[in-house]
Design an enzyme around this catalytic site. Structure first.
Site, PDB file in Angstrom:
ATOM      1  N   ALA A 173       0.828  -1.212   0.000  1.00 45.40           N
ATOM      2  CA  ALA A 173       0.000   0.000   0.000  1.00 45.40           C
ATOM      3  C   ALA A 173       0.857   1.254   0.000  1.00 45.40           C
ATOM      4  CB  ALA A 173      -0.935  -0.005   1.208  1.00 45.40           C
ATOM      5  N   ASP A 174       1.950   1.257   0.745  1.00 47.26           N
ATOM      6  CA  ASP A 174       2.802   2.439   0.813  1.00 47.26           C
ATOM      7  C   ASP A 174       3.389   2.784  -0.547  1.00 47.26           C
ATOM      8  OD1 ASP A 174       2.897   3.412   3.571  1.00 47.26           O
ATOM      9  OD2 ASP A 174       3.715   1.444   4.050  1.00 47.26           O
ATOM     10  N   TYR A 175       3.844   1.768  -1.262  1.00 48.38           N
ATOM     11  CA  TYR A 175       4.526   2.037  -2.523  1.00 48.38           C
ATOM     12  C   TYR A 175       3.542   2.392  -3.638  1.00 48.38           C
ATOM     13  CZ  TYR A 175       8.738   0.708  -0.143  1.00 48.38           C
ATOM     14  OH  TYR A 175       9.779   0.683   0.742  1.00 48.38           O
ATOM     15  N   ALA A 178       2.573   5.921  -2.868  1.00 55.51           N
ATOM     16  CA  ALA A 178       3.669   6.824  -3.225  1.00 55.51           C
ATOM     17  C   ALA A 178       3.629   7.169  -4.710  1.00 55.51           C
ATOM     18  CB  ALA A 178       5.010   6.195  -2.869  1.00 55.51           C
TER      19      ALA A 178
END
Length: 400
Positions: A173-175, A178
């Protein structure tokens, strides 16, 4: 060499976690001047996250910080103080983009929310990423990539049908968030360059996952069907699975023309016309029998042998390597993907290379900064007007 694609762009990075810093890392790697604002003394949260060389905690040699902050500059600044806010606003006057990951409402307490920034700096792009977004009933919930994977629907379809849902192996989810934030920033900059003003870009970890359910939402809309967990297989294209072999595992998919190639690969040409290889529904019903046909070949060959034979037959199969295997991959080596970056404290370490390649404005990066490494360069420049003596006072007061 030629200027990089984002040369001349200035970004202030107020974000913590992974999504915001990874977004700004990509901006820095393609030429933007990215100044990461860190709390005095301790630095950003990633400086406390290992692994560390020799298992000795060191904020200058924290693996996550080194990864997320290549090519950036570091300025220490306590933005909760009046003096810190004065300095920050001087920097914002000559900044194109500011990125934060603060909880909804927190930036308003510093008079740094979008409404204030828009009035004070109409040229500025304000970008933020949070777990659940700035609006909606969950806006004040806390969360991370794990909760986004769960709430976004992908955890439900991951794993074995007889077991509990599974988390993903990394913080996907973070990438994804981003990259979503990066695209939004570039779109906002294009709008500004076309004659518009600044603007707000806002995304969430939850939406990064909810937007990547393949076609689960349409499957439900068209058929009222809820996609179920089905091991590591694709529900409509079997075999599309991870299977064991002599020395590990391979990811094995069927070819575009059908499964005749697979029957040839596993040395069972007698089954080319068998319903196991010609009828998808039959194959699903008799999947254990189908895998019994594949198993003798797979368990008597290495992963590389299977992949090389499969690719000769145009079967889209792949190795399932450990990270050591990825680092030693000859294909990535031929493309010069991994690059060595020499850090003054951590030494020379291999880092992932560019996520995309540009012929006219090449990718280039450098080491992550030391804590406060660029205080003098940034704060004693003409834009802020502080003297070296004044920065000593600011440091003694804990402002920088």
């Amino acid at each position: 060499m030629a200027d990089r694609a984002l040369t001349g762009l200035r970004v202030l990075d107020l974000s913590q976690g992974t999504a915001g810093p990874y977004c700004t890392k990509l901006l820095a790697d393609f030429g933007a001047e990215v100044i990461t604002i860190e709390p005095p003394g301790v630095g950003g949260r990633a400086r406390a996250i290992g692994p560390f060389p020799g298992d000795i905690p060191d904020p200058e040699r924290a693996a996550l910080f080194l990864h997320l902050n290549t090519g950036k500059k570091s300025v220490t600044l306590d933005i909760a103080t009046t003096s810190g806010q004065v300095i920050l606003k001087k920097l914002l006057a000559k900044t194109d983009v500011v990125v934060d990951s603060a909880a909804p409402g927190m930036m308003a307490g510093y008079r740094l929310d979008y409404q204030w920034l828009q009035a004070e700096f109409p040229h500025l792009i304000s970008a933020s990423v949070t777990p659940f977004g700035h609006t909606g009933p969950w806006r004040d919930y806390t969360g991370d990539a794990f909760t986004a994977w769960a709430a976004g629907g992908l955890m439900y379809v991951t794993g074995d049908p007889e077991r509990e849902p599974l988390n993903h192996g990394v913080e996907v989810a973070d990438y994804i968030a981003a990259h979503n934030l990066l695209i939004g920033i570039l779109a906002a900059l294009a709008h500004r360059d076309a004659g518009g003003g600044g603007g707000q870009v806002e995304t969430s970890l939850l939406e990064a996952i909810a937007a990547n359910d393949e076609y689960g939402a349409l499957l439900y809309a068209f058929q009222g069907a809820i996609r179920r967990r089905w091991y590591s297989r694709h529900p409509f294209r079997y075999p599309s699975d991870i299977m064991p072999c002599m020395d590990g595992h391979v990811a094995l998919l069927y070819g575009r023309l059908g499964l005749q190639e697979l029957a040839v690969m596993v040395e069972r040409p007698d089954l080319i016309d068998d319903p196991l290889f010609t009828d998808a529904s039959e194959r699903y019903r008799r999947w254990r029998e189908f895998e019994d046909v594949l198993r003798p070949y797979l368990m008597s060959h290495t992963a590389r042998q299977i992949v090389e034979t499969g690719q000769e037959l145009r079967l889209p199969c792949a190795l399932v390597p450990t990270i050591a295997g990825v680092l030693a991959d000859p294909h990535l080596a031929a493309r010069d993907y991994f690059t060595a970056i020499d850090h003054p404290k951590a030494g020379a370490l291999r880092h992932p290379g560019p996520p995309w390649r540009m012929s006219e404005t090449p990718w280039q990066t450098g080491p992550a900064p030391l804590l406060g490494e660029h205080n003098q360069e940034i704060l004693t420049g003409g834009e802020t007007g502080y003297t070296p003596e004044e920065t000593v006072i600011l440091r003694e007061r804990g402002v920088i």
